[in-house]
Motif scaffolding. Structure first.
Motif, PDB file in Angstrom:
ATOM      1  N   UNK A   1      17.938   3.638   5.268  1.00  0.00           N
ATOM      2  CA  UNK A   1      17.424   4.103   6.529  1.00  0.00           C
ATOM      3  C   UNK A   1      16.149   5.008   6.231  1.00  0.00           C
ATOM      4  N   UNK A   2      15.290   4.849   6.748  1.00  0.00           N
ATOM      5  CA  UNK A   2      14.123   5.857   6.235  1.00  0.00           C
ATOM      6  C   UNK A   2      13.399   5.097   4.895  1.00  0.00           C
ATOM      7  N   UNK A   3      12.993   5.921   4.356  1.00  0.00           N
ATOM      8  CA  UNK A   3      12.588   5.659   3.025  1.00  0.00           C
ATOM      9  C   UNK A   3      11.188   4.523   3.373  1.00  0.00           C
ATOM     10  N   UNK A   4      10.321   4.451   4.307  1.00  0.00           N
ATOM     11  CA  UNK A   4       9.340   3.787   4.461  1.00  0.00           C
ATOM     12  C   UNK A   4       9.848   2.141   4.927  1.00  0.00           C
ATOM     13  N   UNK A   5      10.818   2.176   5.718  1.00  0.00           N
ATOM     14  CA  UNK A   5      11.194   0.957   5.919  1.00  0.00           C
ATOM     15  C   UNK A   5      10.231  -0.398   6.605  1.00  0.00           C
ATOM     16  N   UNK A   6      10.670  -1.324   6.643  1.00  0.00           N
ATOM     17  CA  UNK A   6       9.791  -2.395   7.293  1.00  0.00           C
ATOM     18  C   UNK A   6       9.053  -2.008   8.485  1.00  0.00           C
ATOM     19  N   UNK A   7       7.852  -2.246   8.728  1.00  0.00           N
ATOM     20  CA  UNK A   7       7.050  -1.879  10.058  1.00  0.00           C
ATOM     21  C   UNK A   7       8.017  -2.185  11.251  1.00  0.00           C
ATOM     22  N   UNK A   8       8.058  -1.376  12.318  1.00  0.00           N
ATOM     23  CA  UNK A   8       8.869  -1.361  13.436  1.00  0.00           C
ATOM     24  C   UNK A   8       9.996  -1.324  13.230  1.00  0.00           C
ATOM     25  N   UNK A   9      10.714  -0.819  12.090  1.00  0.00           N
ATOM     26  CA  UNK A   9      12.106  -0.741  11.913  1.00  0.00           C
ATOM     27  C   UNK A   9      12.485   0.373  11.427  1.00  0.00           C
TER      28      UNK A   9
ATOM     29  N   UNK B   1      -1.027   1.813  -4.684  1.00  0.00           N
ATOM     30  CA  UNK B   1      -0.291   0.573  -4.323  1.00  0.00           C
ATOM     31  C   UNK B   1       0.850   0.758  -5.172  1.00  0.00           C
ATOM     32  N   UNK B   2       2.230   0.569  -4.312  1.00  0.00           N
ATOM     33  CA  UNK B   2       3.459   0.744  -4.931  1.00  0.00           C
ATOM     34  C   UNK B   2       4.157  -0.711  -5.203  1.00  0.00           C
ATOM     35  N   UNK B   3       4.461  -0.667  -6.294  1.00  0.00           N
ATOM     36  CA  UNK B   3       5.229  -2.040  -6.920  1.00  0.00           C
ATOM     37  C   UNK B   3       6.652  -1.712  -7.061  1.00  0.00           C
TER      38      UNK B   3
ATOM     39  N   UNK C   1       0.794  -1.155   0.011  1.00  0.00           N
ATOM     40  CA  UNK C   1      -0.150   0.099  -0.031  1.00  0.00           C
ATOM     41  C   UNK C   1       1.091   1.313  -0.159  1.00  0.00           C
ATOM     42  N   UNK C   2       0.448   2.394  -0.750  1.00  0.00           N
ATOM     43  CA  UNK C   2       1.196   3.745  -0.560  1.00  0.00           C
ATOM     44  C   UNK C   2       0.143   4.784  -0.315  1.00  0.00           C
TER      45      UNK C   2
ATOM     46  N   UNK D   1       2.392 -15.823  -0.737  1.00  0.00           N
ATOM     47  CA  UNK D   1       3.158 -14.892  -1.436  1.00  0.00           C
ATOM     48  C   UNK D   1       2.416 -13.649  -1.332  1.00  0.00           C
ATOM     49  N   UNK D   2       1.320 -13.638  -1.572  1.00  0.00           N
ATOM     50  CA  UNK D   2       0.216 -12.317  -1.598  1.00  0.00           C
ATOM     51  C   UNK D   2       0.378 -11.831   0.133  1.00  0.00           C
ATOM     52  N   UNK D   3       0.190 -12.618   1.017  1.00  0.00           N
ATOM     53  CA  UNK D   3       0.756 -12.089   2.511  1.00  0.00           C
ATOM     54  C   UNK D   3       1.768 -11.622   2.708  1.00  0.00           C
ATOM     55  N   UNK D   4       2.984 -11.957   1.821  1.00  0.00           N
ATOM     56  CA  UNK D   4       4.357 -11.424   1.825  1.00  0.00           C
ATOM     57  C   UNK D   4       4.371 -10.022   0.917  1.00  0.00           C
ATOM     58  N   UNK D   5       3.375  -9.827   0.189  1.00  0.00           N
ATOM     59  CA  UNK D   5       3.377  -8.528  -0.582  1.00  0.00           C
ATOM     60  C   UNK D   5       3.976  -9.125  -1.799  1.00  0.00           C
TER      61      UNK D   5
END
Length: 169
Positions: A84-92, A38-40, A33-34, A118-122
């Motif tokens: 660092x930054x740029x919308x890193x993984x949740x919680x990181x 959505x961002x691919x 999601x963006x 796979x879909x759950x892993x985006x």
């Protein structure tokens, strides 16, 4: 882990630059999601290193799960990237990507993960890309690293670096 600590950690990932005999590279299409749509992003197969897992063990696990590729030897590490930054993984606060060069004959992806997993892993798909195809791509999809055509071309022309180098953003 406290919320403050989570914001300062980087998620460690292992990724494979899979090149076939025609110098095509296998990429995974991640869709997340963006802010407005959505961002691919097309990226090398791989993923997070689990607690207590070595980077190479994570690489082998991720390749088996995502694309069905079993490694018979430890591949050389070619790139090291910290974002660092740029919308890193949740919680990181960002990610550390260690990339390894894997030479393989072209194959059809048959990983252990189901389409739903796979879909759950985006992950929304896989494709073998030529380097000129990556360089010429003008669609809305992005690549990670952004100039993904140049670093593999340098590997093909110059071979494996003595020490891992940054692939760029």
């Amino acid at each position: 882990m406290s919320a403050g600590h989570a914001q300062t950690t980087l998620r460690h990932s292992a990724r494979a630059v899979v090149l076939d005999g025609h110098h095509r590279t296998l990429l995974c299409r991640h869709v997340a999601p963006g802010p407005t749509r959505p961002v691919a992003v097309w990226a090398a197969p791989g993923g997070g290193v689990e607690p207590g897992e070595s980077v190479l063990a994570a690489l082998c696990r991720e390749l088996r799960e995502e694309v069905g590729l079993a490694l018979d030897a430890d591949p050389p590490q070619v790139w090291h990237q910290e974002v660092v930054g740029l919308g890193g993984p949740a919680g990181h606060a960002g990610v550390v990507n260690d990339y390894f060069l894997v030479r393989a004959a072209s194959f059809r992806r048959r990983g252990a993960m189901t389409d739903d997993e796979l879909t759950a892993d985006d992950i929304a798909g896989f494709r073998w890309w030529t380097l000129p195809g990556i360089a010429a791509h003008r669609g809305p999809d992005l690549f990670s690293p952004r100039d993904l055509a140049t670093p593999p071309a340098l590997l093909i022309a110059g071979g494996v670096p003595a020490d891992p180098v940054p692939p760029g953003l």
